[in-house]
Design a protein around this motif. Structure first.
Motif, PDB file in Angstrom:
ATOM      1  N   PHE A  54     -75.365 -21.861  22.538  1.00  0.00           N
ATOM      2  CA  PHE A  54     -75.651 -21.075  23.750  1.00  0.00           C
ATOM      3  C   PHE A  54     -75.925 -19.619  23.374  1.00  0.00           C
ATOM      4  CE2 PHE A  54     -72.893 -24.280  26.213  1.00  0.00           C
ATOM      5  CZ  PHE A  54     -73.998 -24.996  26.630  1.00  0.00           C
ATOM      6  N   ALA A  55     -75.134 -19.064  22.461  1.00  0.00           N
ATOM      7  CA  ALA A  55     -75.327 -17.675  22.041  1.00  0.00           C
ATOM      8  C   ALA A  55     -76.678 -17.505  21.343  1.00  0.00           C
ATOM      9  CB  ALA A  55     -74.184 -17.248  21.112  1.00  0.00           C
ATOM     10  N   LYS A  56     -77.060 -18.459  20.537  1.00  0.00           N
ATOM     11  CA  LYS A  56     -78.349 -18.395  19.840  1.00  0.00           C
ATOM     12  C   LYS A  56     -79.510 -18.402  20.839  1.00  0.00           C
ATOM     13  CE  LYS A  56     -80.592 -20.772  15.968  1.00  0.00           C
ATOM     14  NZ  LYS A  56     -80.471 -21.961  15.120  1.00  0.00           N
ATOM     15  N   ILE A  57     -79.414 -19.249  21.832  1.00  0.00           N
ATOM     16  CA  ILE A  57     -80.462 -19.305  22.862  1.00  0.00           C
ATOM     17  C   ILE A  57     -80.566 -17.963  23.574  1.00  0.00           C
ATOM     18  CG2 ILE A  57     -81.129 -20.361  25.060  1.00  0.00           C
ATOM     19  CD1 ILE A  57     -79.700 -22.954  23.988  1.00  0.00           C
ATOM     20  N   GLU A  58     -79.425 -17.373  23.914  1.00  0.00           N
ATOM     21  CA  GLU A  58     -79.424 -16.076  24.589  1.00  0.00           C
ATOM     22  C   GLU A  58     -80.061 -14.999  23.714  1.00  0.00           C
ATOM     23  OE1 GLU A  58     -78.759 -14.792  27.625  1.00  0.00           O
ATOM     24  OE2 GLU A  58     -78.629 -16.884  28.237  1.00  0.00           O
ATOM     25  N   ARG A  59     -79.761 -14.989  22.423  1.00  0.00           N
ATOM     26  CA  ARG A  59     -80.365 -14.000  21.524  1.00  0.00           C
ATOM     27  C   ARG A  59     -81.880 -14.149  21.494  1.00  0.00           C
ATOM     28  NH1 ARG A  59     -76.005 -15.484  18.404  1.00  0.00           N
ATOM     29  NH2 ARG A  59     -77.287 -16.737  16.998  1.00  0.00           N
ATOM     30  N   TRP A  60     -82.367 -15.380  21.417  1.00  0.00           N
ATOM     31  CA  TRP A  60     -83.812 -15.617  21.396  1.00  0.00           C
ATOM     32  C   TRP A  60     -84.441 -15.196  22.719  1.00  0.00           C
ATOM     33  CZ3 TRP A  60     -86.759 -16.029  17.406  1.00  0.00           C
ATOM     34  CH2 TRP A  60     -86.268 -16.555  16.218  1.00  0.00           C
ATOM     35  N   ARG A  61     -83.794 -15.515  23.821  1.00  0.00           N
ATOM     36  CA  ARG A  61     -84.315 -15.100  25.137  1.00  0.00           C
ATOM     37  C   ARG A  61     -84.425 -13.592  25.231  1.00  0.00           C
ATOM     38  NH1 ARG A  61     -81.455 -18.854  29.661  1.00  0.00           N
ATOM     39  NH2 ARG A  61     -82.839 -20.619  29.403  1.00  0.00           N
ATOM     40  N   ASN A  62     -83.406 -12.893  24.784  1.00  0.00           N
ATOM     41  CA  ASN A  62     -83.433 -11.434  24.814  1.00  0.00           C
ATOM     42  C   ASN A  62     -84.533 -10.890  23.922  1.00  0.00           C
ATOM     43  OD1 ASN A  62     -81.334 -11.231  26.657  1.00  0.00           O
ATOM     44  ND2 ASN A  62     -79.770 -11.136  25.062  1.00  0.00           N
ATOM     45  N   ALA A  63     -84.746 -11.502  22.790  1.00  0.00           N
ATOM     46  CA  ALA A  63     -85.812 -11.067  21.886  1.00  0.00           C
ATOM     47  C   ALA A  63     -87.174 -11.250  22.564  1.00  0.00           C
ATOM     48  CB  ALA A  63     -85.768 -11.854  20.580  1.00  0.00           C
ATOM     49  N   PHE A  64     -87.351 -12.350  23.272  1.00  0.00           N
ATOM     50  CA  PHE A  64     -88.618 -12.583  23.998  1.00  0.00           C
ATOM     51  C   PHE A  64     -88.829 -11.531  25.075  1.00  0.00           C
ATOM     52  CE2 PHE A  64     -88.457 -17.381  23.024  1.00  0.00           C
ATOM     53  CZ  PHE A  64     -89.178 -17.188  21.861  1.00  0.00           C
ATOM     54  N   MET A 113     -76.075 -18.174  34.491  1.00  0.00           N
ATOM     55  CA  MET A 113     -77.152 -19.056  34.141  1.00  0.00           C
ATOM     56  C   MET A 113     -76.632 -20.477  33.993  1.00  0.00           C
ATOM     57  SD  MET A 113     -79.390 -19.168  30.736  1.00  0.00           S
ATOM     58  CE  MET A 113     -80.766 -20.140  31.147  1.00  0.00           C
ATOM     59  N   ALA A 114     -77.400 -21.439  34.470  1.00  0.00           N
ATOM     60  CA  ALA A 114     -77.033 -22.850  34.337  1.00  0.00           C
ATOM     61  C   ALA A 114     -77.631 -23.402  33.050  1.00  0.00           C
ATOM     62  CB  ALA A 114     -77.544 -23.631  35.535  1.00  0.00           C
ATOM     63  N   TRP A 115     -76.809 -24.060  32.275  1.00  0.00           N
ATOM     64  CA  TRP A 115     -77.241 -24.684  31.025  1.00  0.00           C
ATOM     65  C   TRP A 115     -77.467 -26.165  31.251  1.00  0.00           C
ATOM     66  CZ3 TRP A 115     -78.380 -21.349  27.346  1.00  0.00           C
ATOM     67  CH2 TRP A 115     -77.712 -20.132  27.292  1.00  0.00           C
ATOM     68  N   LYS A 116     -78.415 -26.749  30.502  1.00  0.00           N
ATOM     69  CA  LYS A 116     -78.640 -28.191  30.580  1.00  0.00           C
ATOM     70  C   LYS A 116     -78.484 -28.790  29.193  1.00  0.00           C
ATOM     71  CE  LYS A 116     -81.224 -30.225  33.362  1.00  0.00           C
ATOM     72  NZ  LYS A 116     -82.334 -30.818  34.097  1.00  0.00           N
ATOM     73  N   VAL A 117     -77.656 -29.814  29.122  1.00  0.00           N
ATOM     74  CA  VAL A 117     -77.367 -30.493  27.862  1.00  0.00           C
ATOM     75  C   VAL A 117     -77.711 -31.962  28.022  1.00  0.00           C
ATOM     76  CG1 VAL A 117     -75.543 -31.124  26.225  1.00  0.00           C
ATOM     77  CG2 VAL A 117     -75.514 -28.856  27.299  1.00  0.00           C
ATOM     78  N   LEU A 118     -78.360 -32.517  27.012  1.00  0.00           N
ATOM     79  CA  LEU A 118     -78.685 -33.940  26.983  1.00  0.00           C
ATOM     80  C   LEU A 118     -77.938 -34.581  25.827  1.00  0.00           C
ATOM     81  CD1 LEU A 118     -80.356 -36.381  27.969  1.00  0.00           C
ATOM     82  CD2 LEU A 118     -82.214 -35.587  26.465  1.00  0.00           C
ATOM     83  N   ILE A 119     -77.159 -35.606  26.137  1.00  0.00           N
ATOM     84  CA  ILE A 119     -76.408 -36.353  25.130  1.00  0.00           C
ATOM     85  C   ILE A 119     -77.138 -37.669  24.893  1.00  0.00           C
ATOM     86  CG2 ILE A 119     -74.214 -37.461  24.566  1.00  0.00           C
ATOM     87  CD1 ILE A 119     -72.962 -35.445  26.662  1.00  0.00           C
ATOM     88  N   VAL A 120     -77.543 -37.913  23.646  1.00  0.00           N
ATOM     89  CA  VAL A 120     -78.296 -39.116  23.295  1.00  0.00           C
ATOM     90  C   VAL A 120     -77.484 -39.903  22.271  1.00  0.00           C
ATOM     91  CG1 VAL A 120     -80.506 -40.035  22.513  1.00  0.00           C
ATOM     92  CG2 VAL A 120     -80.418 -37.768  23.596  1.00  0.00           C
ATOM     93  N   ASP A 121     -76.913 -41.017  22.717  1.00  0.00           N
ATOM     94  CA  ASP A 121     -76.090 -41.852  21.840  1.00  0.00           C
ATOM     95  C   ASP A 121     -76.064 -43.251  22.418  1.00  0.00           C
ATOM     96  OD1 ASP A 121     -73.792 -43.049  20.418  1.00  0.00           O
ATOM     97  OD2 ASP A 121     -73.397 -40.995  19.767  1.00  0.00           O
ATOM     98  N   ASP A 122     -76.154 -44.257  21.561  1.00  0.00           N
ATOM     99  CA  ASP A 122     -76.143 -45.639  22.041  1.00  0.00           C
ATOM    100  C   ASP A 122     -74.733 -46.141  22.354  1.00  0.00           C
ATOM    101  OD1 ASP A 122     -75.649 -45.585  19.259  1.00  0.00           O
ATOM    102  OD2 ASP A 122     -76.299 -47.647  19.015  1.00  0.00           O
ATOM    103  N   GLU A 123     -73.719 -45.361  22.014  1.00  0.00           N
ATOM    104  CA  GLU A 123     -72.344 -45.747  22.312  1.00  0.00           C
ATOM    105  C   GLU A 123     -71.910 -45.115  23.637  1.00  0.00           C
ATOM    106  OE1 GLU A 123     -69.474 -45.384  19.070  1.00  0.00           O
ATOM    107  OE2 GLU A 123     -71.177 -45.106  17.709  1.00  0.00           O
ATOM    108  N   PRO A 124     -71.696 -45.954  24.679  1.00  0.00           N
ATOM    109  CA  PRO A 124     -71.310 -45.405  25.988  1.00  0.00           C
ATOM    110  C   PRO A 124     -70.047 -44.550  25.932  1.00  0.00           C
ATOM    111  CG  PRO A 124     -71.760 -47.762  26.152  1.00  0.00           C
ATOM    112  CD  PRO A 124     -71.802 -47.407  24.695  1.00  0.00           C
ATOM    113  N   GLY A 125     -69.087 -44.946  25.109  1.00  0.00           N
ATOM    114  CA  GLY A 125     -67.841 -44.188  25.001  1.00  0.00           C
ATOM    115  C   GLY A 125     -68.059 -42.770  24.497  1.00  0.00           C
TER     116      GLY A 125
END
Length: 134
Positions: A120-130, A1-13
């Motif tokens: 990631f593990a928490k998301i998988e547990r919720w998906r399995n519960a659904f 499975m492909a995961w998508k992560v969004l990083i939100v921060d005003d510091e480019p570094g």
């Protein structure tokens, strides 16, 4: 499975260090970034993300308001609050707004790895519960 992560921060570094680390250490993970919550909200309404790493102090839309909007759109998105200036009020507001975890700057790569693996593990547990509920 492909995961998508969004990083939100005003510091480019910070955005680049997190992006590079996650790409190198988590296979099948697509990383996007945003320099503020206004841009991030647009991205979240147009695409699906599994995890958002969210800096608390940024210009524009308040991070806690953003968090509430994200959770209204999709309560399964794991939102990890990031701050270099923690106070009891910020911790409590994060919990009340629906944050899934809290990370203090400066953070270690081990902390990032542990938080992402747990998320990631928490998301998988919720998906399995659904899946099992139908």
């Amino acid at each position: 499975m492909a995961w998508k992560v969004l990083i939100v921060d005003d510091e480019p570094g910070i955005r680049e260090v997190l992006k590079d680390y996650i790409e190198m250490n988590f296979e099948h993970t697509k990383i996007e970034t945003a320099e503020n919550a206004d841009i991030a909200l647009k991205k979240v309404t147009e695409d699906q993300y599994h995890i958002i790493l969210l800096d608390i102090v940024m210009p524009g839309l308040d991070a806690f308001e953003f968090l509430r909007k994200v959770k209204d759109l999709n309560s399964l998105i794991q939102v990890i609050m990031i701050t270099g200036n923690s106070t009891m009020e910020r911790v409590l507001e994060s919990i009340e707004a629906g944050a899934d975890d809290y990370l203090l700057k400066p953070f270690s790569t081990k902390e990032i790895e542990e938080i992402l693996k747990c998320s990631f593990a928490k998301i998988e547990r919720w998906r399995n519960a659904f899946r099992n509920s139908f």
